[in-house]
Design a protein around this motif. Structure first.
Motif, PDB file in Angstrom:
ATOM      1  N   SER A 201     -12.341 -76.083  26.820  1.00  0.00           N
ATOM      2  CA  SER A 201     -11.630 -76.599  25.645  1.00  0.00           C
ATOM      3  C   SER A 201     -10.498 -75.695  25.158  1.00  0.00           C
ATOM      4  N   ALA A 202     -10.279 -74.569  25.810  1.00  0.00           N
ATOM      5  CA  ALA A 202      -9.136 -73.707  25.487  1.00  0.00           C
ATOM      6  C   ALA A 202      -8.650 -73.051  26.770  1.00  0.00           C
TER       7      ALA A 202
ATOM      8  N   THR B 205       1.224 -70.161  26.285  1.00  0.00           N
ATOM      9  CA  THR B 205       0.808 -71.012  25.167  1.00  0.00           C
ATOM     10  C   THR B 205      -0.678 -71.308  25.266  1.00  0.00           C
ATOM     11  N   VAL B 206      -1.391 -71.089  24.180  1.00  0.00           N
ATOM     12  CA  VAL B 206      -2.819 -71.413  24.125  1.00  0.00           C
ATOM     13  C   VAL B 206      -2.966 -72.883  23.765  1.00  0.00           C
TER      14      VAL B 206
ATOM     15  N   GLY C 285     -11.621 -68.466  16.080  1.00  0.00           N
ATOM     16  CA  GLY C 285     -12.842 -68.693  16.834  1.00  0.00           C
ATOM     17  C   GLY C 285     -13.082 -67.581  17.829  1.00  0.00           C
ATOM     18  N   ARG C 286     -13.100 -67.919  19.091  1.00  0.00           N
ATOM     19  CA  ARG C 286     -13.383 -66.965  20.169  1.00  0.00           C
ATOM     20  C   ARG C 286     -12.195 -66.078  20.505  1.00  0.00           C
ATOM     21  N   TRP C 287     -11.023 -66.397  19.953  1.00  0.00           N
ATOM     22  CA  TRP C 287      -9.789 -65.793  20.445  1.00  0.00           C
ATOM     23  C   TRP C 287      -9.126 -64.937  19.389  1.00  0.00           C
ATOM     24  N   THR C 288      -8.473 -63.883  19.835  1.00  0.00           N
ATOM     25  CA  THR C 288      -7.660 -63.042  18.967  1.00  0.00           C
ATOM     26  C   THR C 288      -6.216 -63.201  19.419  1.00  0.00           C
ATOM     27  N   LEU C 289      -5.408 -63.835  18.577  1.00  0.00           N
ATOM     28  CA  LEU C 289      -4.045 -64.198  18.959  1.00  0.00           C
ATOM     29  C   LEU C 289      -3.042 -63.216  18.365  1.00  0.00           C
ATOM     30  N   PRO C 290      -2.114 -62.707  19.171  1.00  0.00           N
ATOM     31  CA  PRO C 290      -1.132 -61.736  18.673  1.00  0.00           C
ATOM     32  C   PRO C 290       0.010 -62.419  17.930  1.00  0.00           C
TER      33      PRO C 290
ATOM     34  N   THR D  85      -6.586 -55.787  19.747  1.00  0.00           N
ATOM     35  CA  THR D  85      -6.343 -56.200  21.124  1.00  0.00           C
ATOM     36  C   THR D  85      -6.392 -57.720  21.213  1.00  0.00           C
ATOM     37  N   ALA D  86      -5.365 -58.297  21.828  1.00  0.00           N
ATOM     38  CA  ALA D  86      -5.319 -59.750  21.972  1.00  0.00           C
ATOM     39  C   ALA D  86      -6.405 -60.215  22.937  1.00  0.00           C
ATOM     40  N   LYS D  87      -6.934 -61.386  22.648  1.00  0.00           N
ATOM     41  CA  LYS D  87      -7.901 -62.009  23.543  1.00  0.00           C
ATOM     42  C   LYS D  87      -7.542 -63.483  23.670  1.00  0.00           C
ATOM     43  N   LEU D  88      -6.981 -63.839  24.826  1.00  0.00           N
ATOM     44  CA  LEU D  88      -6.535 -65.204  25.055  1.00  0.00           C
ATOM     45  C   LEU D  88      -7.436 -65.882  26.077  1.00  0.00           C
TER      46      LEU D  88
END
Length: 453
Positions: free
Chosen positions: A38-39, A50-51, A323-328, A3-6
Motif C-alpha cells: 500500500s506504499a 515520489t511516495v 505512519g511507518r514512514w519518515t519523510l524528509p 533519518t528518512a525512511k521511505l
C-alpha cells in the motif's frame, strides 16, 4: 538529525517509471501495488522520487496534517490559473480565500442553481441524434460549461458566446502543458505556451468586462452568480478581493467544475449501458420522483471510474512522520485515489460496478476520495454532485438509453482527467414525442388525422 525512511519501490531507471505512468497509469499503479504493497516509491516526471500511498490510515494522516507540515506541491495547476487561485495559495492565505469561496457552493445556496442546470441539460439534449450512436461527452461538456458560465461568471450576451468558444481551448492547452514536461518558450510564439498565454490574455479581457459591469450593477446584491458574491465578499479584516484574485478564482472554479463533472457524466452513460437491469430500475425510480439509487449510482461511478486518479502533497517541515514512514523536507507524496477505491477491505469485490453498496450508506470521508481530501478537497464537490444528479435525472426522464454488449470503454488520460476513450458513446430515443406545432398539423392533413386517431 532525523533519518528518512521511505517505502521500497521499483529499481528500474526513473524515465521508465514516467513512461509507464504516461502510457498506462492504472495498470502501473496496480502492478506496483501488487508487488510493494500500500506504499511504494517511484520516480515521476517533474516530482522525482515520489511516495505513493493507498493505506487508509496513512492517507487520513496526510490529509489532516497541519499545512505548515504538509501542503500543496509547487508544480500544480496554479501556474495556469494564476497567483490568486486556490491552487497557488498556501497556508493562511489559502484558508482565508477558501473561506470566501465556500458559501456559494453549500447548503441552501445550491437550490438556486437547480432550475438553471435542468434548463441547460434540456437545451443541449434537444440536439441529440435519435437512434444513432454518438459521443455524449461532447454534449456533457457543453452543458457543464454553460452552467458554469451562468452560475459562476454571470455571463450573458457577447461575453457568454466568447467565453463558450475560448474556455474549452484554454483548458485543453493548459491540460496538455500540465501533463507534458514542455519547457516554456518551446517553439517561441508558435509554441503551446505562447498559445496558452494568448488564450489567457483573451480570458482576462473578457472577465475584466464582466467584473466591471457587475461592480456597477445597481442590482448586484440581488444577483445569484458567484462573481457577484465574490465582489461583495470581505476578508476578516474587511478588505475585498482584488480584481486579479477574482479572475483567477473564476478560472479555477471553471477548471475544477467543468471538465471533471462532464467526464463523470460520460462515464455514467458508459456504465449504465452495460448494466441494463440497473438502468431499468433507475428509470422507474426517476418516474416516481425518487433519487436514492441514482445518488448511489453516481457515487459508485466515481469510485470505479475516478476522473482524477491521484492528488499530491509536499512535505514543508524538516521531516514528517507518516505512519511507518519518515519523510524528509521537500518529499512529494501522492495519494492514489485509484488504489484507495480498489481496496478489497474497504469495498468488497472492488472491480465490480455495484451501486447497491452505497444504498443507505454514506461514502467514507477518507476512503471514497474522488474530490480529494483535507483542506484542499474540491470546494465545488457539493455543486458538482447536485449538477450530475440533475443532468442524469433529466436524461432518464426524457430519453430511453439503449443497452449495449460492446466492451467497456478504456480510460484515456487527457492531461489532467481520465476520460472514456470513445467519449461515452450512446444511442437514445425520446420517451415522449415532442408536441407537433399547430401550423405543421394544419399543413399535413394525413398527419393530423393520425394524431386525432
Amino acid at each position: 538529525m532525523t533519518t528518512a525512511k521511505l517505502p521500497a519501490g521499483p529499481a528500474s531507471p526513473g524515465f521508465l517509471h514516467g513512461i509507464q505512468i504516461l502510457t498506462g497509469r492504472t495498470r502501473a499503479w496496480r502492478r506496483w501495488h501488487d508487488r510493494y504493497g500500500s506504499a511504494y516509491t517511484v520516480r515521476m516526471p517533474r516530482f522525482g522520487p515520489t511516495v505513493v500511498l493507498s493505506d487508509p490510515a496513512e492517507v487520513k494522516a496526510l490529509f489532516t496534517a497541519p499545512t505548515d507540515l504538509v501542503d500543496n506541491i509547487d508544480a500544480n495547476l496554479g501556474q495556469f490559473l494564476g497567483p490568486g487561485s486556490l491552487f497557488s495559495l498556501r497556508g493562511e492565505e489559502h484558508r482565508k480565500q477558501r473561506k470566501l469561496l465556500t458559501p456559494p457552493f453549500h447548503g441552501r445556496r445550491l437550490a438556486v442553481y437547480e432550475q438553471l442546470i435542468e434548463e441547460e441539460a434540456l437545451r443541449d439534449m434537444a440536439s441529440w441524434p435519435l437512434g444513432r450512436e454518438f459521443a455524449t461527452m461532447d454534449s456533457m461538456m457543453r452543458i457543464t460549461l454553460n452552467v458554469i458560465l451562468r452560475a459562476v461568471f454571470g455571463a450573458e450576451g457577447a461575453e457568454f458566446d466568447r467565453l463558450r468558444t475560448l474556455l474549452p481551448k484554454l483548458v485543453l492547452v493548459g491540460s496538455a502543458l500540465a501533463a507534458l514536461p514542455i519547457p516554456q518558450g518551446f517553439l517561441g510564439k508558435y509554441g503551446p505556451w505562447a498559445k496558452f498565454a494568448d488564450y489567457r490574455h483573451q480570458y482576462d479581457e473578457i472577465v475584466a468586462t464582466l467584473i466591471e459591469r457587475a461592480a456597477t450593477d445597481p442590482a448586484l446584491s440581488e444577483r445569484d452568480d458567484v462573481l457577484a458574491m465574490l465582489l461583495q465578499a470581505r476578508y476578516d479584516d474587511g478588505t475585498a478581493m482584488t480584481r486579479g484574485e477574482i479572475a483567477d478564482e473564476l478560472l479555477t472554479l471553471l477548471t475544477a467544475g467543468h471538465e471533471t463533472t462532464a467526464t463523470t457524466l460520460a462515464w455514467t452513460v458508459e456504465r449504465l449501458r452495460r448494466h441494463p437491469d440497473l438502468l431499468r430500475r433507475l428509470v422507474a425510480e426517476a418516474d416516481v420522483g425518487g433519487s436514492e439509487l441514482r445518488e448511489a449510482t453516481l457515487v459508485e461511478v466515481q469510485r470505479v471510474r475516478p476522473v482524477i486518479d491521484a492528488t499530491a502533497r509536499k512535505v514543508r517541515a524538516d521531516s514528517f512522520q507518516l505512519g511507518r514512514w519518515t519523510l524528509p523536507k521537500g518529499q512529494h507524496v501522492l495519494v492514489s485515489i485509484r488504489l484507495m477505491h480498489d481496496n478489497e477491505e474497504l469495498f468488497p469485490n472492488p472491480r465490480a460496478f455495484d451501486p447497491e453498496r452505497f444504498l443507505g450508506v454514506r461514502p467514507g470521508t477518507w476512503t471514497w476520495i474522488p474530490f480529494g481530501g483535507g483542506a484542499r478537497r474540491c470546494i465545488g464537490a457539493s455543486f458538482a454532485t447536485m449538477e450530475m444528479n440533475i443532468v442524469l435525472r433529466t436524461l432518464l426522464r426524457e430519453f430511453t438509453l439503449t443497452p449495449t454488449d460492446a466492451p467497456d470503454e478504456r480510460a484515456h488520460f487527457r492531461g489532467v482527467a481520465l476520460v472514456p476513450a470513445k467519449k461515452g458513446r450512446a444511442t437514445v430515443y425520446r420517451r415522449i414525442a415532442p408536441p407537433i406545432p399547430d401550423a405543421q398539423v394544419a399543413e399535413t392533413p394525413a398527419r393530423a388525422a393520425e394524431v386525432t386517431a
